[in-house]
Design an enzyme around this catalytic site. Structure first.
Site, short mmCIF file in Angstrom:
data_model
loop_
_atom_site.label_atom_id
_atom_site.label_comp_id
_atom_site.label_asym_id
_atom_site.label_seq_id
_atom_site.Cartn_x
_atom_site.Cartn_y
_atom_site.Cartn_z
CE LYS A 53 -3.33 2.95 1.28
NZ LYS A 53 -2.43 4.14 1.44
CB CYS B 114 11.87 5.63 13.64
SG CYS B 114 11.11 5.44 12.03
N GLY C 159 -0.75 2.17 13.42
CA GLY C 159 -0.31 0.81 13.70
C GLY C 159 -1.34 0.05 14.51
CD GLU D 194 7.38 9.48 17.44
OE1 GLU D 194 8.42 9.29 16.81
OE2 GLU D 194 6.35 8.82 17.29
N GLY E 287 4.93 3.78 10.97
CA GLY E 287 4.12 4.99 10.95
C GLY E 287 3.68 5.36 12.34
CB SER E 288 0.94 7.48 13.50
OG SER E 288 -0.23 6.82 13.05
NE ARG E 289 0.94 4.49 21.87
CZ ARG E 289 1.49 4.84 23.05
NH1 ARG E 289 2.46 5.75 23.08
NH2 ARG E 289 1.08 4.30 24.16
CD GLU F 165 9.79 2.21 13.61
OE1 GLU F 165 9.14 3.06 14.27
OE2 GLU F 165 10.59 2.48 12.72
#
Lengths: 522, 522
Positions: free
Chosen positions: A184, A302, A246, A391, A241-243, A265
């Site tokens: 994607k 990251c 994910g 973050e 990517g972002s929390r 991650e």
């Protein structure tokens, strides 16, 4: 190669009919042609069907054929030449040198995995020969190898348009494991994605592999990604990517009739501990190294060092003063997308409400530029306020001033899971470091001394992973050769006739791989 | 040792105040003393707190100390002597020989893990030495080892009161990895659990380890187990049991603020494929071998062969007839618990509604005895009716009569994930077997030829695992030395001063473990 604005389903170019993605040059705010219309669910299913159909043949390609394929992808990416770099620069605002370096890393990574495939350690071959005379029961012949999990869904990341995108680490390690890949594309760099996608597509055809080994899908919003993860043919997911992103994929993967592993991650603030002697000896040097790392790639790594922890006193004051000066001298840098810039501004704004501002960088002249930001807070406040661990993606950091080494310890204990933890130390700090190390090992996937966390070597010993929420699966790494293990599972063969045994398990070891025979390494 | 009906929290014996568990002798239906009152949530939290407190010291015990501890547990279990076997017989209805064998396996497993700990393969040591001269960028020094995940929650299984219970495979592999263990005892054999728990407790004290390394909890219902999995100190879960039970724990683990891995071994019907030449040559012999495997342990093995697939014709008819005769001659056996017997009766009843009954074993004279059951159905019906794949825990099997080898293939494709898949084959079947093998590899963790799936060797090459729903994590095994990998995660150390490096990673390799240096095995 002229960009066509199409998804790639196997060897076909497919023009979607859903909402359009349009790349934006973040340095000007202008849209870049062509349009990338998104796919519908049927097209996603078609790509997955092809991947499923390709799996059986692809997973049993010879080690040499698979390695050659990975090398062919690298060569095809290099053959894209200048247009790839130019398009990536326009779509990301990243400078030429960074993107050329990232291309080198991407191709190097593909070639590393080619070598990994050939070496065959990933097969984890184990042989326990039959013991027909054993008492009270004979032992049968048992042999184990690892096999590919199945087609993998890979999500391109915004911040590494090459190295963690269409042909990045997740794709390279999946293909190395024998898993077809359905990518994607990240909507921030569709043109870069199309170019690299066509390079992979060409390598698939050139190597005579089934077309379903690789597809590239575009889709605005979350629908394409969610449909991909929900598809029964998909057997694992790689995501950076972002929390929130994910966790949403994780939820979808868990709610399938057959749950599948998600390697996401997500979120890390990468604490740096300034131990007393090191701080005393070289506060200014540390401050400069720190701000250099903080500003790398406009802070969009990251492993960006977002948290610095020291014991308050003159040396830490000197560090903070020097870091503040360096921040003030940090040129504004264009961020990857307007959305990332807006989130950065929000995050910095929130920190400003919670912590003491030390310095900001100069206001940039273009749109979507970050002003490097440095804040400070007391250890006691950090321990009280979870929000200070959030973050902020971009060049923003928080210095935690601890009352003493004990409080530094408590801060370390209090941290969420991290990709990295860094110790700045001199000889006199060894005891303090030794006391912190067990805590840091539990918090982070990589512990480093006297360096900076940005810069992730692609090698065999690397761990780019770590406890939640740094990743969704602390047992894995997404960088380095061990990343291949995410997409494998063990199979044991009991008393199989020699003629049916996979090559990896045959007596004469035709693949010449390292083996564990009766528990002993051969 | 007199049973006291207590949980064990560290070195303390704790009497709960919640609902009582009482063991039942399934061969008589009578309750066995003493009562085991369940714990409340506070007691669960206390055990987890102790486990968390023990973790730091325990995970860094020397390889030798940890191996000696595992061996001490084995010795303490053996020292329990006859009372352990007698209590286990009374609580499970299993015969003496089986339980003596299982004790041998349990102690052998602990000693195997002692050897595994000493050998150090599990550390997966990787060293990429610094390359200060490398262009365009030097490489830093990077070293990787595996470390323990943290305290593990282990759920005792009903069907292996020793080998998959208090000191069974999950406990042995967790302790080997350096993880403290909190066991939730299975309510079917509390006395056996207490005895083994006290043996482990004694070994903890004898080896001078922190008491939190091991606790044993009793609780009726699901509350204790759910509280245990939800406790923030717990970092992984090992479970063997029903699909519903495993999925419930998985859900709890995923809904934690920090999700954790669950290794649940759940449901498998272990298909056996009778290939034409083998069937032609030895239908009767196969039928007898099959029914022998089916009846082992009253069919209460995870690897019990619940599905037999052949191509219809005279040879398969002969197999079915001979198997039917063997079933009719199968003595009734006492099942583990009244609940398991009731579920078995329900499952057989449901199958009787969907498939053709071939034979039933004789009605037993005692309570809670299974009557071995054999059914048959056509391949086309099996492909249509998902209910025919439901596991019936106990001695019940279904023969699938396929129209031809193509249909046999479709049946194989149609199967859910399995622990095992078995091929019965002769030389003339090699091509048919070769065609099936890739399908079976994708469906099962272990593929075997010319044997029966019951009997799981505890060795290095074993895989007791497999795709969902056989387990919740196809990347793992719960039997054999590779089971240790479930409770480990990698940590990378970058440029650490020699004085801070863990022993496993030091230049001179003091632990003498196998290492991957620059990707090459040393």
């Amino acid at each position: 190669m002229t960009l066509q604005g199409t998804s790639l389903i196997g060897q076909q170019a497919v023009t979607g009919d859903q909402a359009i993605i349009r790349a934006i040059d973040p340095s000007t705010g202008e849209a870049l042609a062509p349009d990338y219309p998104g796919l519908d669910r049927d097209a996603v299913a078609r790509a997955c069907e092809l991947a499923g159909a390709a799996f059986e043949a692809y997973r049993e390609t010879s080690l040499e054929a698979r390695a050659a394929f990975l090398e062919a992808i690298a060569a095809e990416i290099e053959a894209l030449g200048e247009p790839l770099i130019e398009r990536a620069m326009a779509e990301t605002g990243l400078p030429r040198a960074r993107l050329e370096g990232e291309r080198g890393r991407t191709c190097g990574q593909l070639r590393l995995f080619a070598a990994v495939v050939r070496a065959g350690e990933w097969l984890d071959v184990r042989i326990d020969p039959a013991l027909p005379e054993r008492q009270p029961m004979p032992r049968v012949d048992l042999r184990q190898r690892h096999v590919a999990l199945g087609p993998v869904a890979v999500f391109g990341a915004s911040n590494f348009p090459l190295a963690f995108s269409v042909a990045g680490g997740d794709t390279a390690s999946s293909l190395a494991a024998g898993c077809p890949v359905v990518v994607k594309a990240h909507s921030a760099h569709p043109g870069t994605s199309e170019l690299v996608g066509r390079a992979v597509q060409k390598a698939v055809a050139g190597c005579g592999l089934p077309e379903g080994v690789f597809s590239l899908l575009f889709g605005a919003g979350r629908e394409v990604g969610q449909a991909l993860v929900a598809d029964p043919r998909i057997q694992a997911v790689g995501f950076t990517g972002s929390r929130a992103g994910g966790l949403a994929l994780q939820q979808t993967a868990q709610n399938r009739p057959q749950p599948i592993p998600v390697y996401a991650e997500m979120s890390s603030i990468n604490p740096v501990f300034l131990l007393p002697e090191a701080l005393e000896a070289r506060a200014t040097e540390l401050a400069e190294g720190f701000v250099g790392s903080l500003n790398m790639g406009a802070g969009q790594f990251c492993t960006n060092p977002g948290l610095v922890i020291g014991v308050k006193g003159e040396a830490l004051d000197a560090f903070v003063a020097a870091a503040g000066e360096a921040v003030k001298g940090s040129a504004a840098q264009t961020m990857l997308t307007p959305g990332i810039h807006a989130a950065y501004a929000d995050g910095v704004g929130a920190l400003a409400g919670e912590a003491r501002e030390i310095a900001r960088g100069p206001v940039g002249e273009g749109p979507h530029q970050c002003q490097t930001a440095l804040f400070a807070t007391r250890g006691a406040d950090f321990l009280r306020d979870e929000a200070l661990q959030a973050e902020v993606f971009g060049a923003s950091a928080l210095v935690v001033e601890c009352a003493d080494l004990d409080e530094m310890h408590r801060v370390a204990h209090h941290l969420e899971g991290q990709l990295t933890a860094t110790l700045q130390l001199d000889d006199g700090d060894l005891d303090a470091a030794r006391a912190l190390l067990p805590v840091l090992e539990r918090k982070a996937g990589r512990v480093l001394a006297n360096g900076w966390p940005t810069g992730v070597e692609v090698c065999h010993a690397m761990v780019h992973g770590g406890p939640f929420p740094a990743t969704s699966d602390a047992r894995s790494t997404s960088v380095g050769s061990a990343a291949i293990q995410r997409f494998l599972r063990p199979v044991c063969y009991q008393n199989l006739p020699a003629g049916l045994l996979p090559e990896a398990l045959q007596d004469d070891n035709p693949l010449k791989v390292s083996r564990l025979v009766d528990g002993k390494r051969e």
